[in-house]
Design a protein around this motif. Structure first.
Motif: not given
Length: 125
Positions: A1-12, A14-26
């Motif tokens: 199996q593979v486990q996935l955990v996302e992070s980096g969301g939020g409120s910004v 319009a015109g701004g930037s965000l970087r999402l991350s997804c850490a995979a394990s297993g």
């Protein structure tokens, strides 16, 4: 199996930037492709971008081309989504997704083997 955990969301704004991350394990050695999907309230889940590990190729939805970039840090087993020039219509829950084995596609809902729980991105209008 593979486990996935996302992070980096939020409120910004319009015109701004965000970087999402997804850490995979297993059983990460079994990953054939990884992708980011999103689902806005009342809408179907749609693919945003996909990353194919074998040939190191990427695919983007037309709505995000030129604004979003998908990338992978293989050493860290982490998938990223750099989102620039964000728009209110980008507001959604963003999910990391993985297909294992060999062949197939990460660009459709039914091709995915594992999902993360999601991270919320809000761009106020």
């Amino acid at each position: 199996q593979v486990q996935l955990v996302e992070s980096g969301g939020g409120s910004v704004q319009a015109g701004g930037s965000l970087r999402l991350s997804c850490a995979a394990s297993g059983y990460t050695f079994s990953i054939y492709c990884m992708a980011w999907f999103r689902q806005a309230p009342g809408k179907e889940r749609e693919v945003v971008a996909a990353f194919y590990t074998g040939g190191v190729s990427t695919v983007y939805a037309d709505s995000v081309k030129g604004r979003f970039t998908i990338s992978q840090d293989k050493a860290k087993n982490t998938l990223y989504l750099q989102m620039n020039s964000l728009k209110p219509e980008d507001t959604a829950m963003y999910y990391c997704a993985v297909r294992t084995g060999a062949g197939g596609s990460c660009e459709g809902f039914y091709g995915i083997d594992y999902w993360g729980k999601g991270t919320l991105v809000t761009i106020p209008s």
